[in-house]
Write an enzyme that holds these catalytic residues in place. Structure first.
Site, PDB file in Angstrom:
ATOM      1  N   ASP A 137      55.991  74.342  57.908  1.00  0.00           N
ATOM      2  CA  ASP A 137      56.519  74.091  56.929  1.00  0.00           C
ATOM      3  C   ASP A 137      56.987  74.833  55.981  1.00  0.00           C
ATOM      4  OD1 ASP A 137      58.050  72.605  55.535  1.00  0.00           O
ATOM      5  OD2 ASP A 137      56.815  70.742  54.920  1.00  0.00           O
ATOM      6  N   ASP A 142      63.493  65.597  53.996  1.00  0.00           N
ATOM      7  CA  ASP A 142      62.598  65.012  53.971  1.00  0.00           C
ATOM      8  C   ASP A 142      63.511  63.661  54.374  1.00  0.00           C
ATOM      9  OD1 ASP A 142      60.970  67.138  53.844  1.00  0.00           O
ATOM     10  OD2 ASP A 142      59.767  65.941  52.343  1.00  0.00           O
TER      11      ASP A 142
END
Length: 412
Positions: free
Chosen positions: A161, A222
């Site tokens: 990430d 997200d």
């Protein structure tokens, strides 16, 4: 701290070496179909420990999810000691994971499942950058060492990430490629899942085809357990916001390389002020991820699953659409504002059809065999949520609830 740009320049020279030390010969393809599994972040965030992960692995088996095809148990951020060992190695947090990651991987493997872990290509993980967790233990400058550590532990899945506002697209490509080659050089078959979007203003996950670098890549910021936020690709995202970003990227998806519209919010409640999806919304969310040929990574608490949520997550007819060997993502063949028709060709000649109602009112949605790419003639249709079978002479029609989907498997 060393800026991402400068630190990457010091490690780019390793790319050529990695490419000639086993990286060029790829291990067995880890993602011929989209990954099915579970990740700790959506429900637990940093509040994780060894017992939770063991209990989750147990529950994946006892709940029937493993039998339905789910296999990855993935630990997200906050699993590690905030300080590396003297030799630079990553190590498990000594209080949260006292048995260590190798023992945990062995436990998960003993259940017939696979083990996943989280790391970043920059200096700080997302929780470290946001101040929720101490230290600076990202993989920047440690790529080969960390990849070998993961392989030695028995890792089967790496979530990598970006978690930084710094770096150009070229920097991201270089950083993600560096870890790709390091993983390949270990000789272990590790599914490589990347996210170029978190903390980054350019949201490059939706701007570049990462198929030569990763097995799956995040397309958006997200997701949260909400139907819609209205954000085009900024934090936080709702179900329909993510669908709209991911659908135009459908040609990038296929066996071995998948668009990842983020983890499932089915059964996730009370997160950052979002109460969670209704069962109708959750079934629509699950249906559309299946149509998008997306990884299906659950994020709920598997130790206690309400019946409605369990029925959604273990619907094998819908999972079969997601796991279809043809690997073609769905096309939105008609968009009438809040009422949409989606079509996905399947191996063997069947077609999956989603009649998708975004509106606040129930509505009838109709289409034809020609519009969805099915052969004209007598159609045999199965509603994948109710199991109801029906026949038609070329027309496909259903009453669809608000924020719902009627998902059909159509055979000519």
């Amino acid at each position: 701290m060393i800026p991402v740009k400068r630190a990457l320049l010091t490690t780019l020279a390793l790319l050529a070496t990695a490419s000639t030390t086993g990286a060029a010969a790829r291990a067995a393809e880890p993602a011929p179909t989209p990954a099915l599994g579970w990740n700790s972040w959506n429900t637990f965030g940093c509040d994780i420990d060894e017992q939770l992960i063991r209990d989750t692995a147990d529950a994946m088996v006892s709940s029937g999810m493993a039998a339905a095809g789910y296999e990855y148990v993935v630990i997200d951020d906050c699993w590690f000691d905030p300080e590396r060992a003297e030799d630079g190695s990553l190590r498990a947090h000594p209080e949260r994971f006292p048995s260590g990651m190798k023992a945990l991987a062995d436990y998960i493997h003993g259940k017939g499942l696979k083990f996943g872990i989280y790391q970043v290509p920059t200096e700080l993980t997302c929780a470290q950058r946001g101040g929720a967790y101490p230290g600076a233990t990202g993989s920047l400058g440690h790529e080969a060492h960390d990849a070998q550590t993961f392989a030695d532990w028995g890792v089967d899945y790496l979530k990598y990430d970006w978690c930084s506002p710094e770096g150009t697209l070229d920097d991201q490509i270089a950083g993600f490629t560096l870890m790709r080659d390091a993983l390949r050089a270990t000789g272990r078959d590790i599914l490589y899942s990347i996210n170029a979007n978190s903390y980054h203003p350019d949201k490059n996950g939706a701007k570049y085809d990462w198929g030569d670098i990763a097995d799956q890549w995040r397309t958006t910021e997200d997701i949260k357990p909400v139907w819609r936020t209205g954000n085009p690709n900024t934090y936080p995202m709702g179900v329909t916001d993510i669908i709209d970003v991911t659908e135009p990227l459908r040609d990038w998806a296929g066996p071995g390389h998948w668009n990842d519209p983020d983890m499932l919010e089915v059964g996730v409640y009370d997160v950052e002020g979002f109460p969670g999806l209704t069962d109708t919304e959750a079934a629509a969310h699950f249906s559309m991820w299946a149509m998008l040929a997306a990884p299906m990574i659950a994020g709920n608490d598997l130790r206690s699953i309400p019946d409605g949520v369990h029925g959604i997550l273990t619907n094998r007819a819908v999972l079969a659409v997601n796991q279809d060997a043809k690997g073609v993502a769905a096309d939105r063949v008609r968009d009438d504002g809040d009422l949409e028709v989606w079509s996905r060709p399947l191996a063997g000649g069947d077609v999956a059809v989603a009649l998708f109602n975004r509106s606040t009112q129930a509505a009838k949605i109709s289409t034809t065999a020609e519009e969805v790419g099915a052969d004209d003639g007598r159609l045999r249709m199965t509603d994948l949520w109710t199991g109801r079978k029906s026949f038609s002479r070329g027309e496909i029609s259903a009453d669809v609830p608000s924020h719902g989907v009627v998902l059909l498997r159509v055979r000519s």
